[in-house]
Every structure is written in C-alpha cells, then in structure tokens.
Scaffold this active site. Structure first.
Site, PDB file in Angstrom:
ATOM      1  CG  ASP A  57       7.521  -2.658   1.320  1.00 35.41           C
ATOM      2  OD1 ASP A  57       9.214  -3.332   1.296  1.00 35.41           O
ATOM      3  OD2 ASP A  57       7.597  -2.239  -0.258  1.00 35.41           O
ATOM      4  CD  GLU A 100      15.162  -0.862  -0.479  1.00 35.59           C
ATOM      5  OE1 GLU A 100      14.487   0.045  -1.213  1.00 35.59           O
ATOM      6  OE2 GLU A 100      14.830  -2.152   0.276  1.00 35.59           O
TER       7      GLU A 100
END
Length: 535
Positions: A45, A211
C-alpha cells in the site's frame, strides 16, 4: 514528548555510511534503465510524495513494530529505508500482544505548510494523524481524526479555498460494508472530521472491493486514484470530477494485460522537476508479500495513463524494464538494507518485532546483537503468536541467509534460532537440555489455526559458536542447514514452502525464548546476519 513516540533517529550521514547494496536484488540496471520491482520486498500500500529533489514513501506495517516505515529516494528507483514514524503502536498494551492483520493499514503522506502529514488508519480504532517538520522526526503524538471501526485508507487534500477534505474507504471485516468511497470535510488544522460522510462512489457493480483512495487535484479536476477488484487480481481505477463531492466519472487506467504482473494497483502519483509523471504501486506475490513497482505515467485528455498503452485504448499495462526517470542527474545505486553486521548500538531499520517490544529483549552492542531469552506467553500455542520474534521482510525471490551466533543459556528449555515465519513456518534452533545444547528443527503447518509444532532433534553442539542457514528458492521453498565451522553445512528437517502471514509476507529472522518464569535469563550473541544469492 513521550518516549514511545520518538522516531528511530538516524542521521543522514549514518544512513549513508551504513548502507550497503543488496547482494540479492538491485533494481537499477546501471545502464540508464531499471527493472521492476524497484523494491522487491513487502512494502504494501505504498504512498509517496516529492519534496524538492527528494522522494519519500511510506507503507502499511500492520501489527509490526516499529511501524510506518519511511523510505527515501532521489530517482524513484534507488530506495533506502531511513526511519519509522511509529516506534510503538497505540494502544500500547493492546499491541503488546500479537494482533495479526491489525494495526497500521494503508497510510498516506503529504507535505503541507512545511510539515509532513501522515494519516493512517487502524481498522479497529479509527483514523490517526501524526506530523513532523523533519522527515526523520520527531513526530507528534497521534491525534484521533475520527474514531470508529472499519474506517480505512484515508488521504487528505487541501483545496484552493482553504478547506480540507479527507477521502477514505471501509473495511468489510469491521464495518460490514465495503466497495464504497466517501469524502468528509476536516477542520482547517486537518485534525478532526467536521462533516458527515458523502458517498462519492459505489463500486459494487464495476469496481468491487474498491479501496485505498488517493486524493489529487489537477487542471481543475479532483482525482481519486483507487484500486479495485481485489489485492491479487485487481486493476487501477481513476475517478474524476469538477466537484469534490461528485458526480465522478470512472476509468480503468491500468491492469495486468498480457504481463505476469498480477493485480497492479494502489499507490502514488509523483512527478519530476523535469515534467515527467510516474506511479508507484504494489504487486501481491503471496509469500513474498506486496512488492513495489514503478510505472511511467502520462496525461491524455485529463486522464492518466499508467504503464505502457500498446493498443492506444487509454489503459496501460505494467512495464518490466524501462528507462529510468529523468530527475536531472544520476544518483548512486542504493537498496533497502537487508544484511546486518550489528556494528552499531542501534538496531538496523530493517528489523521489526511482531508486537510492541520490551526494551530488554535486544541490545545491539557494537559488533554483535545480544538477544536475551524472552518468556513465551502462556496463551500461545506455537510461534505464530510470539511477540519477541525479531524479523525482516523477504528481500528477493531467491536468496540465502546465514547467521553466526553464540548461545549462553541458563535454564533447560531456553532456545535460540533462525526462523521463516508465516501461516506455515519452520525454524532451526539450539535448545538447552540437561546434557547440553542440541540442534533442533521445528515446523508448524496451519500455525494461524493453532496447530502444534513438530520437532526433530539432532546433534549435541559442543562448541561455543553455531552457524544457521536457510536457502529460499523458487516458489518460496526453504531448506535449513547448520554448521559448527562455518564451512561444512548439514541439512536438517523437511523443506518448507513458506506462506505469508496475515496481509504480510513471510519473514525471516531470529529469536531467543524460554518457557519458565525467572528473575534472569540466558542469551544469544548474534555476530552477523547475511543475505546472499543461493549457492
């Protein structure tokens, strides 16, 4: 400022002198090109920014401490690990126990008014903010921007009118809903949510599990860069609107295409002073974790195109080898640290514990690392939930680790060893018994489900020093061996196919444990820990 919040302060000069180039993975080809991944390790991420001539990247760290790793580069290809923004995780007592898959999820970093801002989510508690005037810290105490379960992946934007907004997603495992993106207004300080959530995109139909949103503004357009379709199988979606609350148009700008790079998405758009645009993202490689790739990016009709668009449809696919970014000059080859000679009084930044550590578990001592045996918690069934494991990420697809240590136990049952850790794990250790110190090989399948270890005992070791080795081959197949002289190695135990942990790669590292409560402990002195290519 509280001690637990002080960043691991490492001066730039120390980083420069201590840094060595990895022997197992170098992304810079040395001929004006690079190969992906630019970081072949589990920095999932990723989010990144440019400040002047410097690029800074952060990533998820989940339950591991120290948390929120900070990486630095001058050219987007050669990266070093320069610190962590969290020495321990909050709440301290809660994260003193292993909390697999919890902790720091996808964070964001921004530079505003001469300060670094990091917004990070804990899916069980809420969204936090920390700030620093210097990237190496000190970082402020975490401020709860919004409390709540399932609030994840926050990213701020400072608009032209002075208003501040936050975009984020929801974790289905905590909130009972996912695949939607919301925007909220913050106060001018960026420290509190001051409005209700506005749902700006529902991805259930076209972008399931959307997301990780990142907020940008360019040419009057608001952009939300967001991955969708699942961690290992998805694509990169872009949403754009002239109004911050929408309606947003949607376009897929990168997917796997005909490449071997699965699920290419979630990351950061950065530019260079020379006017180029680039995108950093991850690829999920199972036991090897979510490794970091660098893609060229260009703007066409106010839409970004990421990677190579071979058919001109506005959707790119990942590159494997490409020309390095033009940042105006050439910089030396550097890599994230892996091997450690323990020649400092500070623990190498590549090391992390499974939980908030006790201050007496490890002492780097200018030439060796002393690990005192830590008592195993009564609640643990195997080493899946042992907090005192000192480990680091797999740094390449194939590698070999050798470590030299001396074991000086006090009590029967004390052990020290070299471990490959994940949902399935194995370790090679020295165990103190009544007759002396004995080699032991232990493995555990389905450790995350509470299964018991299986042990194989080997030779008695009479010398003071022992060498442990593990070879990690293709497919994360691991083979353990040991030596008393550092030259002749003897294999022991079955091969292990490494498995990832919960949202993290398999890890390799060290431990020293005991089973009994006592007012003192034995210890292991680790001379060095070295990564090499598989022989």
């Amino acid at each position: 400022m509280k001690k637990w919040l002080t960043i691991l302060l490492v001066s730039a000069s120390f980083v420069a002198t201590a840094q060595t180039v990895s022997k197992v993975w170098v992304a810079d080809n040395g001929k004006g090109t690079y190969k992906n991944p630019v970081i072949n390790a589990d920095y999932s991420d990723p989010d990144a920014i440019r400040v002047g001539d410097d690029y800074y990247m952060i990533s998820s760290s989940f339950n591991h401490a120290p948390g929120l790793p900070i990486l630095h580069s001058k050219d987007l290809v050669n990266w070093t690990l320069i610190g962590h923004a969290l020495r321990q995780q909050l709440p301290i007592e809660h994260y003193s126990k292993v909390q697999h898959g919890a902790g720091v999820w996808a964070p964001s970093i921004r530079y505003h008014n001469n300060e670094f801002y990091i917004y990070y989510p804990d899916p069980d508690f809420g969204i936090y903010l920390i700030k620093a005037k210097n990237i190496l810290g000190p970082w402020t105490e975490p401020v709860m921007v919004e409390a709540g379960k399932g609030l994840i992946d926050p990213c701020p934007i400072w608009d032209n009118d002075g208003k501040v907004y936050l975009v984020h997603a929801y974790a289905g495992s905590r909130a009972g809903i996912k695949s939607i993106i919301v925007v909220k207004e913050l106060n001018k300080e960026g420290t509190k949510v001051i409005s209700d959530a506005v749902m700006v995109y529902d991805g259930h139909d076209n972008d399931p599990t959307i997301e990780g949103p990142k907020f940008y503004k360019r040419n009057g357009w608001y952009y939300i860069f967001a991955p969708a379709g699942g961690v290992s199988t998805g694509w990169q979606t872009i949403l754009r609107s002239k109004n911050i609350y929408g309606p947003y148009e949607r376009k897929v700008v990168m997917d796997q295409g005909k490449t071997p790079i699965n699920g290419p998405h979630q990351g950061a758009w950065v530019d260079t002073k020379t006017g180029e645009h680039w995108f950093l993202h991850f690829q999920d490689k199972d036991a090897y974790g979510r490794v970091v790739h660098l893609q060229p990016m260009k703007w066409i009709n106010d839409w970004p195109v990421i990677g190579e668009d071979k058919d001109g449809d506005g959707k790119g696919e990942p590159v494997l080898v490409f020309k390095k970014p033009n940042v105006g000059k050439t910089y030396p080859i550097t890599t994230v640290a892996d091997s450690d000679e323990f020649n400092s009084t500070k623990l190498g930044l590549q090391w992390q514990w499974q939980a908030n550590p006790k201050p007496y578990w490890a002492f780097p001592s200018n030439g060796y690392l002393r690990l005192f045996s830590a008592q195993l918690p009564d609640s643990v069934k195997n080493y899946w939930d042992v907090p005192s494991l000192l480990m680091q990420k797999f740094p390449a697809g194939e590698f070999m680790v050798t470590t030299k240590l001396t074991f000086k136990p006090r009590l029967d049952g004390e052990k020290t060893g070299l471990i490959i850790h994940g949902a399935d794990y194995a370790y090679l250790s020295l165990v103190k018994k009544a007759g002396g110190n004995y080699i032991s090989f232990s493995h555990c399948s389905n450790a995350d489900k509470g299964k018991e270890e299986v042990h194989i005992y080997g030779d008695k070791i009479n010398g003071a020093a022992i060498y442990f080795r593990v070879k990690v081959g293709k497919g994360a197949v691991c083979e353990f061996s040991y030596s008393e002289d550092g030259t002749s190695f003897k294999n022991i135990g079955d091969k292990l196919v490494a498995k990832p942990g919960r949202w993290v790669s398999a890890k390799v590292g060290l431990f020293c444990t005991r089973t009994v409560k006592t007012n003192d402990s034995g210890y292991a002195d680790v001379d060095w820990f070295r990564f090499e290519l598989v022989q």
